[in-house]
Every structure is written in C-alpha cells, then in structure tokens.
Design an enzyme around this catalytic site. Structure first.
Site, PDB file in Angstrom:
ATOM      1  CG  ASN A  10      30.145  27.941 -34.304  1.00 12.46           C
ATOM      2  OD1 ASN A  10      29.184  28.831 -34.105  1.00 12.46           O
ATOM      3  ND2 ASN A  10      29.791  26.717 -33.575  1.00 12.46           N
ATOM      4  CE  LYS A  12      30.756  26.831 -30.014  1.00  7.72           C
ATOM      5  NZ  LYS A  12      31.638  26.284 -29.343  1.00  7.72           N
ATOM      6  CG  HIS A  95      28.090  22.744 -31.872  1.00  9.67           C
ATOM      7  ND1 HIS A  95      28.385  23.139 -30.833  1.00  9.67           N
ATOM      8  CD2 HIS A  95      28.526  23.296 -33.043  1.00  9.67           C
ATOM      9  CE1 HIS A  95      28.889  23.133 -30.758  1.00  9.67           C
ATOM     10  NE2 HIS A  95      30.310  23.929 -31.625  1.00  9.67           N
ATOM     11  CD  GLU A  97      28.232  25.272 -27.970  1.00 10.71           C
ATOM     12  OE1 GLU A  97      27.453  25.140 -28.914  1.00 10.71           O
ATOM     13  OE2 GLU A  97      29.343  24.622 -27.437  1.00 10.71           O
ATOM     14  CD  GLU A 167      33.463  21.491 -33.681  1.00 12.27           C
ATOM     15  OE1 GLU A 167      33.637  22.396 -33.708  1.00 12.27           O
ATOM     16  OE2 GLU A 167      32.131  20.845 -32.896  1.00 12.27           O
ATOM     17  N   GLY A 173      35.751  25.106 -26.129  1.00 16.33           N
ATOM     18  CA  GLY A 173      35.283  26.264 -24.746  1.00 16.33           C
ATOM     19  C   GLY A 173      36.338  25.813 -23.969  1.00 16.33           C
ATOM     20  CB  SER A 213      40.630  24.804 -27.393  1.00 10.16           C
ATOM     21  OG  SER A 213      39.430  24.650 -26.721  1.00 10.16           O
TER      22      SER A 213
END
Ligand code: 13P
Length: 249
Positions: A10, A12, A95, A97, A167, A173, A213
């Site tokens: 991904n 991003k 996702h 985010e 996730e 991250g 991660s």
C-alpha cells in the site's frame, strides 16, 4: 485446500508517476515469485504508468480507494468502471487512514464492497483496533463489528474471493509490529466471524492479511501462521526490502 498467499504493498500518498515507474523497474525482478499473489496498490494517478511498467511481470495493480456510485457529480472520486477499464483487479477499502481522515465508515465501506464485487474487483477490506480499544479489551468486538457491517449483503460466493487485512492502528507506521501471537489470534477470530456469517467453506477460502509495520524480519513468522495469508505492507513496500517480504520463505 491451501490458500494462496497474497502480499500487497500500500503505497499510500507516496510516489509521483515518474518515481513510481522507477520503483517498479527496481522491484520487478525482486518480487518475482510465482507462488504468491503480488499486488501494488498505488495512488490513482500512478495506476496507468505502474501498469505499463509492470507489463510482463507478476505484479498486479490495485487502487487505494474507490467510490460506490457508477458515475456522475462526485468531484474528485474514482469510479469502479474507471478502474476496471485499465485492468485494475484489487482495491483497498476502509483503510484506517481513510476512516480517520476522510470520514470513511463501515457503512460506506460496505457500499464500496458491494460495488467492487459487482464490477469484479477484489476488495482488500481493512479492519483494526486502536491502542485504546486494545487496552479496553474490546478488540474482538470491534473487529467483528467492522467485518459484519463491511460484509452486509455480500454473498458467500463473493466473500470467498475477498481479502481482509487486519491492521491494528497502533502498529501502522509506528515500527511496532503486533506479535505473531496477537496477529494470529485476531486473524483466527476474523475467520471464525466469517464462518458464523456464512459457513466453514467460505471461511476456509477467504484470505486474511496482517498489516502494520511488516518488514523482511517479521514477515516469515507472521506469514507462517495458520490464519495469516500474507500481508498488507506500507513503508517497506516502497523499498527493495519488499522483494524480501514477497520471498519470505
Ligand atoms: P506500515 O507497513 O507502514 O506500518 O503500514 C501498514 C499499512 O497501513 C498498510 O496498509
């Protein structure tokens, strides 16, 4: 039946189209592994150049988002037909985010899931708990809710082809990977939830990834877990390290 592993990057909001082409050229030989599905989920503007650059390789291209309407006055959105027209086969939906910064909810994710299936695009539906939720002991309830709402009105035949990415938000991250035990525990629970919604056969076929991660060191153990069928990789998918993750064995 053994499930085929799927390792997806991904990207991003990274990589301009010209940077994207260079990265694909670099990664192409490194991710050559016919035993694994390899997907690059990239920003919309990178999709076509990445497709061109990936020609003749095992790299499949996915989108990072998609809208749930066919077409019309939805400024800034990308329709499913726009994706299928250029050969996109996967789309990341929900996702964390997008849920956090762009008001995505399980209800909108569900609409997008239904639309993706209608167009023959495989959704990679993300779910995951915050650190606060984990500490409150409500991880499983939260994930079950996300899965149940996300799969509302999705048929068993469609669900079989879907990918779910677990996730944990606290591992995204942060350099803090969930332990293999934590990741396996939640992925097993997701599979159980799918068995409850549908049946054992559907649960046995659906693919569940871990994301958060993932790196070349943690991938082998994670991907060896009974209920983990690969990974959704952020930061490390932009580096040569992604080749090691794809060739985790
Ligand atoms: P990182 O691998 O950078 O933690 O990102 C994970 C992720 O969000 C993939 O969708």
């Amino acid at each position: 039946m053994a499930r085929r592993k799927i390792v997806a990057g991904n990207w991003k909001m990274n990589m301009t189209p010209s940077e994207a082409v260079k990265l694909v050229e670099t990664l192409k030989p490194l991710v050559a592994n016919e035993e694994v599905d390899v997907v690059f989920c990239v920003p919309a503007i990178d999709i076509i150049p990445v497709m061109e650059a990936a020609k003749g390789s095992n790299i499949q291209v996915g989108a990072e988002n998609m809208y749930f309407e066919e077409k019309g006055a939805y400024t800034g959105e990308i329709s499913p037909a726009m994706l299928t027209d250029v050969g996109v086969k996967y789309v990341v939906l929900g996702h964390s985010e997008r849920r956090e910064y762009f008001a995505e909810t399980s209800e909108t994710v569900n609409k997008k899931m239904l639309k993706a299936f209608e167009h023959g695009i495989t959704p990679i539906m993300c779910c995951g708990e915050s650190l606060e939720q984990r500490e409150q002991g409500i991880t499983m309830d939260w994930i079950r809710q996300q899965v149940k709402v996300g799969f509302l009105n999705v048929t068993a035949d469609q669900a079989k082809t879907a990918v779910i990415a677990y996730e944990p938000i606290w591992a995204i991250g942060t350099g803090k990977t969930a332990t293999t035990e934590q990741a396996q525990e939640v992925c097993a629970e997701i599979r159980k939830c799918i068995a409850e919604i549908y049946d054992d056969a559907t649960a046995a076929e659906i693919r569940i990834q871990y994301g958060g991660s993932v790196n070349a060191k943690t991938a082998p153990d994670l991907f060896a877990q009974a209920d983990i069928d690969g990974g959704l990789v952020g930061g490390a998918s932009l580096k040569e390290e992604f080749g090691k993750i794809v060739n985790y064995k």
